[in-house]
Design an enzyme around this catalytic site. Structure first.
Site, PDB file in Angstrom:
ATOM      1  N   SER A   1      32.100  29.637  42.153  1.00 46.48           N
ATOM      2  CA  SER A   1      32.031  29.336  43.593  1.00 46.48           C
ATOM      3  C   SER A   1      30.595  29.570  44.038  1.00 46.48           C
ATOM      4  O   SER A   1      29.835  30.275  43.351  1.00 46.48           O
ATOM      5  CB  SER A   1      32.945  30.306  44.340  1.00 46.48           C
ATOM      6  OG  SER A   1      32.693  30.274  45.739  1.00 46.48           O
TER       7      SER A   1
ATOM      8  N   TYR B   1      36.539  38.688  46.114  1.00 42.65           N
ATOM      9  CA  TYR B   1      36.254  37.308  45.675  1.00 42.65           C
ATOM     10  C   TYR B   1      34.798  37.184  45.227  1.00 42.65           C
ATOM     11  O   TYR B   1      34.509  36.636  44.155  1.00 42.65           O
ATOM     12  CB  TYR B   1      36.564  36.365  46.834  1.00 42.65           C
ATOM     13  CG  TYR B   1      36.556  34.892  46.502  1.00 42.65           C
ATOM     14  CD1 TYR B   1      37.699  34.255  46.003  1.00 42.65           C
ATOM     15  CD2 TYR B   1      35.423  34.116  46.711  1.00 42.65           C
ATOM     16  CE1 TYR B   1      37.695  32.892  45.720  1.00 42.65           C
ATOM     17  CE2 TYR B   1      35.418  32.756  46.431  1.00 42.65           C
ATOM     18  CZ  TYR B   1      36.552  32.149  45.932  1.00 42.65           C
ATOM     19  OH  TYR B   1      36.545  30.798  45.658  1.00 42.65           O
TER      20      TYR B   1
HETATM   21  P1  NAD Z   1      44.495  26.158  45.255  1.00 38.69           P
HETATM   22  O1  NAD Z   1      45.206  27.248  45.983  1.00 38.69           O
HETATM   23  O2  NAD Z   1      44.739  24.734  45.637  1.00 38.69           O
HETATM   24  O3  NAD Z   1      44.756  26.235  43.696  1.00 38.69           O
HETATM   25  C1  NAD Z   1      44.829  27.440  43.017  1.00 38.69           C
HETATM   26  C2  NAD Z   1      45.656  27.223  41.785  1.00 38.69           C
HETATM   27  O4  NAD Z   1      45.747  28.474  41.105  1.00 38.69           O
HETATM   28  C3  NAD Z   1      47.091  26.781  42.101  1.00 38.69           C
HETATM   29  O5  NAD Z   1      47.535  25.901  41.092  1.00 38.69           O
HETATM   30  C4  NAD Z   1      47.844  28.089  42.024  1.00 38.69           C
HETATM   31  O6  NAD Z   1      49.235  27.934  41.752  1.00 38.69           O
HETATM   32  C5  NAD Z   1      47.121  28.753  40.871  1.00 38.69           C
HETATM   33  N1  NAD Z   1      47.317  30.187  40.780  1.00 38.69           N
HETATM   34  C6  NAD Z   1      47.192  31.124  41.755  1.00 38.69           C
HETATM   35  N2  NAD Z   1      47.488  32.346  41.252  1.00 38.69           N
HETATM   36  C7  NAD Z   1      47.808  32.153  39.937  1.00 38.69           C
HETATM   37  C8  NAD Z   1      48.182  33.021  38.882  1.00 38.69           C
HETATM   38  N3  NAD Z   1      48.329  34.335  39.057  1.00 38.69           N
HETATM   39  N4  NAD Z   1      48.424  32.480  37.675  1.00 38.69           N
HETATM   40  C9  NAD Z   1      48.322  31.131  37.468  1.00 38.69           C
HETATM   41  N5  NAD Z   1      47.964  30.282  38.435  1.00 38.69           N
HETATM   42  C10 NAD Z   1      47.695  30.786  39.656  1.00 38.69           C
HETATM   43  O7  NAD Z   1      42.953  26.558  45.353  1.00 38.69           O
HETATM   44  P2  NAD Z   1      41.603  25.796  44.973  1.00 38.69           P
HETATM   45  O8  NAD Z   1      40.771  25.808  46.194  1.00 38.69           O
HETATM   46  O9  NAD Z   1      41.865  24.537  44.247  1.00 38.69           O
HETATM   47  O10 NAD Z   1      40.978  26.875  43.978  1.00 38.69           O
HETATM   48  C11 NAD Z   1      40.742  26.643  42.620  1.00 38.69           C
HETATM   49  C12 NAD Z   1      39.543  27.439  42.172  1.00 38.69           C
HETATM   50  O11 NAD Z   1      38.389  26.965  42.870  1.00 38.69           O
HETATM   51  C13 NAD Z   1      39.629  28.931  42.481  1.00 38.69           C
HETATM   52  O12 NAD Z   1      39.101  29.675  41.408  1.00 38.69           O
HETATM   53  C14 NAD Z   1      38.762  29.075  43.713  1.00 38.69           C
HETATM   54  O13 NAD Z   1      38.222  30.368  43.822  1.00 38.69           O
HETATM   55  C15 NAD Z   1      37.691  28.057  43.417  1.00 38.69           C
HETATM   56  N6  NAD Z   1      36.937  27.606  44.586  1.00 38.69           N
HETATM   57  C16 NAD Z   1      37.544  27.010  45.640  1.00 38.69           C
HETATM   58  C17 NAD Z   1      36.782  26.604  46.718  1.00 38.69           C
HETATM   59  C18 NAD Z   1      37.366  25.917  47.906  1.00 38.69           C
HETATM   60  O14 NAD Z   1      36.643  25.731  48.901  1.00 38.69           O
HETATM   61  N7  NAD Z   1      38.617  25.513  47.893  1.00 38.69           N
HETATM   62  C19 NAD Z   1      35.401  26.818  46.724  1.00 38.69           C
HETATM   63  C20 NAD Z   1      34.826  27.430  45.631  1.00 38.69           C
HETATM   64  C21 NAD Z   1      35.594  27.824  44.561  1.00 38.69           C
END
Ligand code: NAD
Length: 256
Positions: A138, A151
């Site tokens: 991130s 985080y």
């Molecule tokens: P999201 O909530 O859409 O997806 C998260 C996924 O992780 C889902 O499939 C969820 O079921 C799964 N998950 C959660 N806890 C879990 C566990 N204990 N075991 C297995 N699976 C689990 O979120 P996202 O925004 O797509 O996030 C994905 C990644 O991207 C994360 O690592 C997040 O930190 C990172 N990220 C997101 C953003 C953003 O703005 N959305 C920005 C930077 C980084």
């Protein structure tokens, strides 16, 4: 380009993980999905792209379940060539109010799972002398925001771990890189939009405008499709000597 390869994308039932899984499938990779959301929809969608798809419901906070998932991927498809460490959760609170249980969960799911999945997938990649490890970190792996202590700690850890894995394998066909997105409108971020809309008593659109306005000069969300395209680049022959980078796709967030 990736026909005959197998990619495991953790947390791929929604959001960025699903976008990356789609992009790798579009290149012909067989896919192992993981995550707690609906798996049937994504499974059917990816199968319709003409690749094989499987699902494992490992809880990424549990090393024994991660071990079972890596073994599952190898058993079903014969090899695990691309590991995308993407699963993640968020919790927002000041340090003195941060629930200890949330701290532990974020460190386990967002950071330690990357160590466990990688240590278990690496030996077979090294044996075949080809592998791609892509860690979805991130911008918070590079800079901080208030009220995101666990985080930010976990994501800085992932960026550091990415460099170590890249260095330890630098003379092999296994690369390791991190992707550092800014805001992406996924369920994880929609929760933060909802909280802002409620706290400021403003509409969803206004909450989004303010959220982007605080951090992201482009005033645009990065999309799962754009992040998927970056993951595909890391897997391409041109990505062969890209090792240990933390590549932000953040609308200028960290350029400021
Ligand atoms: P999201 O909530 O859409 O997806 C998260 C996924 O992780 C889902 O499939 C969820 O079921 C799964 N998950 C959660 N806890 C879990 C566990 N204990 N075991 C297995 N699976 C689990 O979120 P996202 O925004 O797509 O996030 C994905 C990644 O991207 C994360 O690592 C997040 O930190 C990172 N990220 C997101 C953003 C953003 O703005 N959305 C920005 C930077 C980084």
């Amino acid at each position: 380009m990736l026909k005959g390869k197998t990619a495991l994308v953790t947390g791929s039932t929604s959001g960025i993980g699903l976008g990356v899984a789609r992009a790798l499938a579009a290149q012909g990779a067989n896919i192992v999905l993981n995550g707690f959301g609906d798996a049937e929809g994504p499974k059917a969608e990816i199968a319709a792209m003409g690749v094989q798809v499987s699902y494992h419901g490992a809880d990424m906070s549990k090393p024994a379940e991660i071990e079972d998932m890596i073994a599952h991927a190898t058993k079903v498809f014969g090899s695990l060539d691309i590991l995308v460490n993407n699963a993640g959760i968020q919790h927002v609170a000041r340090v003195e109010n941060f629930p200890v249980e949330r701290w532990d969960a974020i460190i386990a799911i967002n950071m330690s799972s990357v160590f466990h999945a990688t240590r278990l997938a690496l030996p077979a990649m090294l044996k075949r002398n080809w592998g791609r490890i892509i860690n979805v970190a991130s911008v918070h792996g590079l800079v901080a925001s208030a009220e995101k202590s666990a985080y930010v700690t976990a994501k800085h850890g992932v960026v550091g771990l990415t460099k170590v894995i890249a260095l330890e394998n630098a003379a092999t066909g296994v690369t390791c890189n991190a992707i550092c997105p800014g805001w992406v409108l996924t369920p994880l971020v929609q929760k933060q939009v909802d909280a802002k809309a409620a706290a400021l008593n403003v509409s969803n659109d206004e909450a989004i405008r303010r959220l982007l306005g605080e951090k992201e000069p482009s005033m645009q969300f990065t999309t799962p499709e754009e992040l998927g395209a970056l993951a595909v680049f890391f897997c391409s022959p041109a990505g062969n000597n890209v090792r240990g980078v933390a590549w932000n796709m953040d609308g200028g967030w960290t350029a400021q």
